[in-house]
Write a protein that holds these residues in place. Structure first.
Motif, PDB file in Angstrom:
ATOM      1  N   THR A 203       0.835  -1.193   0.000  1.00  0.00           N
ATOM      2  CA  THR A 203       0.000   0.000   0.000  1.00  0.00           C
ATOM      3  C   THR A 203       0.866   1.237   0.000  1.00  0.00           C
ATOM      4  N   LEU A 204       0.798   2.010  -1.060  1.00  0.00           N
ATOM      5  CA  LEU A 204       1.608   3.223  -1.179  1.00  0.00           C
ATOM      6  C   LEU A 204       0.867   4.428  -0.636  1.00  0.00           C
ATOM      7  N   PRO A 205       1.603   5.394  -0.146  1.00  0.00           N
ATOM      8  CA  PRO A 205       0.931   6.616   0.352  1.00  0.00           C
ATOM      9  C   PRO A 205       0.314   7.397  -0.797  1.00  0.00           C
TER      10      PRO A 205
END
Length: 428
Positions: A425-427
């Protein structure tokens, strides 16, 4: 049973006092009417540091035999080359071979799983074995390759021309190319692995920055003392020559060497004596740090075959994913498991006596369960115990045989162990 220690040392041994000549390799009249014979596993002109040969003093010369004729035993031993007809980029894993029953000895119990190259060009062949009876009046001579034998279940007594080697699971034995031997089983059925090495003989790897100590030590490799038997009865000598099996019969035991000296010898090694080295700060070292033996190629640092083990050891690296990381490799890797559980496959499926193959550049690494456990672990010093896995690693693709692909032991669901990974999960 006594042994002499030191890999590639020059040894001397006699089973009868006075049988070993002093100062001359081939005297006009060897003691007791013995015959002098040189056994060479390198060219005569190989550099002194690489030259391997032994002088044998035996009761009869090995020339005393009739014609070799084709031998039709060992039905699952691959005879010809590895043509790639069953080669696939897929990652492969096999269940263990069922233990042998009935009249199956070591030769007939050899099963080829794959390989590359040829006796003329270098390379390796990988076999598993399971057998139930000792060879007794049979001897095997592999003129194609050196044999590294890795027992997985059951003890072996390997009788060679230079003496006897007793090995159990957790030990390995090396039989030089061209040496006659037989395998006995003191306590019933056995199972294990064999690497047939067509390339340069196995040796210790260079240590480089590690220094003069660590990994496998030369003094822990044990060569047999001279031992002979004087038996006058028919013996079958089965020879593997250029991928085919041949047989002749002689009227006496081929194990009649009374004395010998040299450095081309069979040997055994207890893998528990391997001095495992790893990081004491952070990050996971390359698996090459676990190399016991190497068969080098003409390309420096790129092995015809490496024999690598994953033994019990302490893990102390900080802030580090400790199991073997996800990996794609120019080398091809065939793995086996002697006992216990491999730390990158705690999700099951990789069983003692089983095997796996990851060929060049095909991604592999820990299964999903082992990955989650390693990423969530509270890190502190921990010891991996009660396990022994190993790897035959080669610079060339390992081509599976028909038996490996269609013999009923190939696991159809191996890829499933790498399912269930959550997406990162990327910001935003």
């Amino acid at each position: 049973m006594d042994y002499q220690t030191g890999l590639l040392n020059h040894f001397a041994s006699e089973a009868v006092a006075g049988a070993l000549p002093a100062g001359r390799n081939s005297p006009q009249r060897p003691a007791f009417g013995l015959y002098a014979e040189q056994f060479s596993t390198t060219a005569f002109t190989a550099p002194r540091t690489e030259n391997r040969r032994s002088w044998l003093y035996r009761m009869r010369p090995t020339t005393a035999h009739g014609r070799f004729v084709p031998f039709d035993g060992a039905p699952r031993l691959k005879r010809g080359g590895f043509d790639g007809s069953h080669t696939t980029p897929n990652r492969l894993r096999w269940d263990p071979l069922p233990m042998a029953e009935g009249d199956v000895d070591f030769i007939d119990g050899l099963v080829t799983y794959g390989g590359n190259g040829s006796p003329a060009d270098g390379g390796i062949a990988i076999h598993l074995y399971t057998a139930a009876v000792s060879m007794d009046t049979r001897a095997f001579q592999n003129s194609d390759g050196e044999m590294l034998i890795v027992p997985q279940a059951g003890d072996l007594l390997i009788v060679t021309e230079l003496g006897r080697l007793a090995i159990s699971p957790g030990c390995v034995a090396i039989v030089p190319r061209g040496m006659r031997f037989r395998v006995e089983f003191p306590e019933g059925p056995v199972r294990g692995y064999v690497c047939e090495n067509f390339g340069a003989p196995f040796r210790l790897p260079d240590l480089g920055p590690i220094g003069s100590n660590g990994l496998a030590n030369p003094r822990d490799f044990e060569a047999p003392v001279a031992w002979f038997e004087d038996r006058e009865e028919d013996f079958a000598v089965i020879q593997k020559f250029q991928g085919r099996l041949w047989q002749t019969t002689i009227d006496h035991s081929p194990f009649d060497v009374v004395a010998w000296h040299g450095n081309s010898t069979p040997c055994r090694y207890d893998l528990a004596r391997f001095n495992t080295i790893g990081t004491v700060s952070f990050d996971h070292p390359d698996p090459s740090i676990f190399t016991v033996l190497t068969s080098p190629s003409e390309t420096p640092g790129t092995a015809n075959c490496d024999f690598v083990i994953f033994p019990p050891r302490w893990m102390v690296a900080e802030d580090t994913f400790r199991p073997p990381w996800f990996h794609r490799n120019v080398m091809s890797e065939f793995m086996g498991l002697v006992h216990g559980e491999y730390d990158a496959k705690e999700g099951g499926g990789f069983m003692p006596g089983g095997a796996s193959l990851h060929n060049q550049f095909n991604g592999h690494g820990p299964d999903a369960q082992s990955t989650r456990k390693a990423m969530q672990a509270d890190l502190g010093p921990m010891k991996i115990e009660d396990t022994l896995a190993f790897m035959f690693e080669s610079r060339n693709v390992i081509h599976p045989t028909q038996f490996a692909m269609q013999g009923g032991l190939l696991q159809s669901d191996y890829d499933a162990c790498w399912t269930g990974f959550e997406k990162a999960t990327l910001p935003k």
